[in-house]
Design a protein around this motif. Structure first.
Motif, PDB file in Angstrom:
ATOM      1  N   ALA A  48       0.833  -1.209   0.000  1.00 15.97           N
ATOM      2  CA  ALA A  48       0.000   0.000   0.000  1.00 15.97           C
ATOM      3  C   ALA A  48       0.865   1.256   0.000  1.00 15.97           C
ATOM      4  O   ALA A  48       0.530   2.258  -0.661  1.00 15.97           O
ATOM      5  CB  ALA A  48      -0.933  -0.016   1.202  1.00 15.97           C
ATOM      6  N   GLU A  49       1.981   1.213   0.712  1.00 14.40           N
ATOM      7  CA  GLU A  49       2.875   2.365   0.754  1.00 14.40           C
ATOM      8  C   GLU A  49       3.449   2.683  -0.624  1.00 14.40           C
ATOM      9  O   GLU A  49       3.816   3.819  -0.911  1.00 14.40           O
ATOM     10  CB  GLU A  49       4.015   2.112   1.744  1.00 14.40           C
ATOM     11  N   ARG A  50       3.513   1.681  -1.493  1.00 16.18           N
ATOM     12  CA  ARG A  50       4.009   1.880  -2.856  1.00 16.18           C
ATOM     13  C   ARG A  50       2.888   2.172  -3.842  1.00 16.18           C
ATOM     14  O   ARG A  50       3.130   2.251  -5.046  1.00 16.18           O
ATOM     15  CB  ARG A  50       4.783   0.645  -3.311  1.00 16.18           C
ATOM     16  N   GLY A  51       1.665   2.265  -3.362  1.00 20.13           N
ATOM     17  CA  GLY A  51       0.542   2.526  -4.241  1.00 20.13           C
ATOM     18  C   GLY A  51       0.065   1.314  -5.006  1.00 20.13           C
ATOM     19  O   GLY A  51      -0.638   1.434  -6.020  1.00 20.13           O
ATOM     20  N   ILE A  52       0.411   0.127  -4.536  1.00 23.56           N
ATOM     21  CA  ILE A  52       0.022  -1.136  -5.177  1.00 23.56           C
ATOM     22  C   ILE A  52      -1.193  -1.693  -4.458  1.00 23.56           C
ATOM     23  O   ILE A  52      -1.178  -1.828  -3.219  1.00 23.56           O
ATOM     24  CB  ILE A  52       1.183  -2.140  -5.156  1.00 23.56           C
ATOM     25  N   THR A  53      -2.231  -2.023  -5.193  1.00 22.76           N
ATOM     26  CA  THR A  53      -3.486  -2.493  -4.606  1.00 22.76           C
ATOM     27  C   THR A  53      -3.539  -4.006  -4.595  1.00 22.76           C
ATOM     28  O   THR A  53      -3.401  -4.650  -5.643  1.00 22.76           O
ATOM     29  CB  THR A  53      -4.684  -1.959  -5.408  1.00 22.76           C
ATOM     30  N   VAL A  54      -3.753  -4.584  -3.411  1.00 27.35           N
ATOM     31  CA  VAL A  54      -3.922  -6.033  -3.299  1.00 27.35           C
ATOM     32  C   VAL A  54      -5.384  -6.356  -3.592  1.00 27.35           C
ATOM     33  O   VAL A  54      -6.267  -6.081  -2.789  1.00 27.35           O
ATOM     34  CB  VAL A  54      -3.514  -6.542  -1.899  1.00 27.35           C
ATOM     35  N   GLU A  55      -5.642  -6.942  -4.754  1.00 32.85           N
ATOM     36  CA  GLU A  55      -6.998  -7.285  -5.171  1.00 32.85           C
ATOM     37  C   GLU A  55      -7.445  -8.637  -4.620  1.00 32.85           C
ATOM     38  O   GLU A  55      -8.617  -8.836  -4.334  1.00 32.85           O
ATOM     39  CB  GLU A  55      -7.075  -7.311  -6.698  1.00 32.85           C
ATOM     40  N   ARG A  56      -6.517  -9.582  -4.509  1.00 32.95           N
ATOM     41  CA  ARG A  56      -6.831 -10.921  -4.014  1.00 32.95           C
ATOM     42  C   ARG A  56      -5.682 -11.396  -3.131  1.00 32.95           C
ATOM     43  O   ARG A  56      -4.547 -10.925  -3.261  1.00 32.95           O
ATOM     44  CB  ARG A  56      -7.057 -11.918  -5.155  1.00 32.95           C
ATOM     45  N   ARG A  57      -6.004 -12.369  -2.264  1.00 30.53           N
ATOM     46  CA  ARG A  57      -5.021 -12.857  -1.304  1.00 30.53           C
ATOM     47  C   ARG A  57      -5.115 -14.367  -1.180  1.00 30.53           C
ATOM     48  O   ARG A  57      -6.192 -14.946  -1.309  1.00 30.53           O
ATOM     49  CB  ARG A  57      -5.263 -12.246   0.069  1.00 30.53           C
ATOM     50  N   LEU A  58      -3.991 -14.996  -0.853  1.00 30.54           N
ATOM     51  CA  LEU A  58      -3.959 -16.411  -0.466  1.00 30.54           C
ATOM     52  C   LEU A  58      -2.916 -16.540   0.630  1.00 30.54           C
ATOM     53  O   LEU A  58      -1.780 -16.072   0.478  1.00 30.54           O
ATOM     54  CB  LEU A  58      -3.589 -17.291  -1.663  1.00 30.54           C
ATOM     55  N   VAL A  59      -3.316 -17.131   1.746  1.00 32.08           N
ATOM     56  CA  VAL A  59      -2.416 -17.281   2.887  1.00 32.08           C
ATOM     57  C   VAL A  59      -2.502 -18.708   3.388  1.00 32.08           C
ATOM     58  O   VAL A  59      -3.598 -19.222   3.649  1.00 32.08           O
ATOM     59  CB  VAL A  59      -2.788 -16.313   4.035  1.00 32.08           C
ATOM     60  N   GLY A  60      -1.367 -19.366   3.532  1.00 31.84           N
ATOM     61  CA  GLY A  60      -1.385 -20.718   4.077  1.00 31.84           C
ATOM     62  C   GLY A  60      -0.227 -21.561   3.576  1.00 31.84           C
ATOM     63  O   GLY A  60       0.585 -21.117   2.756  1.00 31.84           O
ATOM     64  N   PRO A  61      -0.145 -22.807   4.045  1.00 30.19           N
ATOM     65  CA  PRO A  61       0.920 -23.728   3.615  1.00 30.19           C
ATOM     66  C   PRO A  61       0.510 -24.473   2.351  1.00 30.19           C
ATOM     67  O   PRO A  61      -0.063 -25.555   2.410  1.00 30.19           O
ATOM     68  CB  PRO A  61       1.051 -24.679   4.807  1.00 30.19           C
ATOM     69  N   TYR A  62       0.812 -23.902   1.197  1.00 29.04           N
ATOM     70  CA  TYR A  62       0.396 -24.489  -0.080  1.00 29.04           C
ATOM     71  C   TYR A  62       1.559 -25.032  -0.904  1.00 29.04           C
ATOM     72  O   TYR A  62       1.372 -25.916  -1.723  1.00 29.04           O
ATOM     73  CB  TYR A  62      -0.392 -23.463  -0.890  1.00 29.04           C
ATOM     74  N   VAL A  63       2.748 -24.467  -0.727  1.00 26.81           N
ATOM     75  CA  VAL A  63       3.950 -24.973  -1.396  1.00 26.81           C
ATOM     76  C   VAL A  63       5.003 -25.145  -0.309  1.00 26.81           C
ATOM     77  O   VAL A  63       5.723 -24.201   0.027  1.00 26.81           O
ATOM     78  CB  VAL A  63       4.452 -24.008  -2.490  1.00 26.81           C
ATOM     79  N   THR A  64       5.069 -26.322   0.253  1.00 22.58           N
ATOM     80  CA  THR A  64       5.886 -26.547   1.441  1.00 22.58           C
ATOM     81  C   THR A  64       7.203 -27.238   1.098  1.00 22.58           C
ATOM     82  O   THR A  64       7.414 -27.705  -0.016  1.00 22.58           O
ATOM     83  CB  THR A  64       5.116 -27.387   2.475  1.00 22.58           C
TER      84      THR A  64
END
Length: 333
Positions: free
Chosen positions: A282-298
């Motif tokens: 956000a400080e760089r003016g980049i908008t996060v439109e979607r998110r994924l959080v978790g252990p998916y590539v371990t």
């Protein structure tokens, strides 16, 4: 070595049996050669999406088999490329007559073995295309690759391309979309501890109590440098800045942010890191439109994390949001 196993030589086969029992409504498993494929395969008239790689990175790739993502995955031995006969068997199981797209992470063995299988399929008159993902900005070359490694961005690629194929895209359209995603995603990871490969029986590398490895690969390959352990704010910045500088990303961009656990990092720490990453974007003016959080590539039980940032457009968002039903990702279906 303390692991919940019987015999290091049968870890993958026994695990696959458990996968089949746990998710039999979504997928099926064959063990010789090892292939995980959709329970409803082949889907007639649909482009088949196939990926794979060494085991030990679960849920990637078998956990992404199902509606809206992969038609099949080829699990090799732990941290070992799948063989050409596995890929051939996957093609046989899921080819629905509209062509096949192979998604390959940029590791030398993976690339060679998938290419060999594609040549065999082409000799039999099947239309097979291959795309190679190389999203890791940490190093140019590593122990396993010529060029950059394929890491966390693979999950985003498989979801977007898999849903587009589910939605009726042709092989040409699926391949073109895949190449756009590959060109728009960058990743970087860090290890706090090493992992132990079952058939090796000892950690893949050694870190001092106060050391971390910046730019680690998903097999425990060395990264850019070892540094003293950092507070979360500094650590996230250390990972994110090379990602943003590489494409480069700029103010006004819309992105999908993927904050991934390497296996041993708990969600309480992962969400903390994700919040920092969103603030820095956000400080760089980049908008996060979607998110994924978790252990998916371990990387087995490695403590650590990776960040992947994908510059998105409306087409990518459409297919990211589309229904998916796999063992690891489920929404809208």
């Amino acid at each position: 070595m303390k692991k919940i196993i019987n015999d290091p030589s049968t870890v993958v086969e026994e695990s696959l049996r458990g996968v089949a029992l746990a998710h039999g409504d979504i997928l099926k498993v064959r063990t010789d050669p090892a292939v995980v494929y959709r329970a409803d395969a082949p889907v007639t008239g649909k482009v088949a999406i196939i990926s794979g790689g060494g085991s030990g990175h679960e849920p990637m790739h078998g956990g992404f088999v199902g509606l809206g993502m992969l038609d099949a995955a080829c699990p090799g031995a732990v941290f070992t490329s799948p063989t050409p006969d596995q890929v051939q068997a996957a093609v046989e199981h899921v080819n629905g007559g509209a062509g096949v797209l192979l998604i390959v992470k940029n590791y030398t063995g993976d690339v060679l073995n998938f290419e060999t299988a594609a040549e065999f399929a082409a000799a039999e008159g099947l239309e097979v295309r291959t795309v190679v993902i190389d999203d890791d900005v940490a190093v140019k070359d590593s122990l396993y690759t010529a060029g950059r490694r394929g890491v966390g961005g693979t999950t985003l690629l498989e979801k977007i391309v898999g849903s587009a194929a589910e939605g009726g895209y042709s092989l040409d359209e699926v391949e073109a979309l895949a190449r756009r995603v590959i060109g728009s995603v960058r990743s970087m990871g860090v290890a706090l501890t090493a992992c132990t490969v079952p058939h090796v029986g000892e950690p893949s590398f050694v870190l001092a109590d106060d050391e971390i490895e910046i730019g680690i690969g998903i097999h425990g390959e060395p990264g850019r440098r070892r540094v003293p352990h950092q507070p979360a704010d500094q650590l996230v910045r250390t990972l994110l800045e090379p990602i943003l500088d590489d494409l480069p990303f700029s103010s006004g961009d819309r992105v999908l942010l993927f904050t991934n656990s390497m296996g041993g990092t708990p969600l309480v720490e992962l969400y903390l890191a994700h919040g920092i990453a969103e603030r820095l974007l956000a400080e760089r003016g980049i908008t996060v439109e979607r998110r994924l959080v978790g252990p998916y590539v371990t990387s087995l039980e490695m403590q650590g994390m990776s960040l992947s940032v994908l510059k998105v457009d409306d087409e990518m968002l459409r297919w990211w949001d589309a229904p998916v039903r796999t063992a690891a990702l489920r929404w809208g279906a």
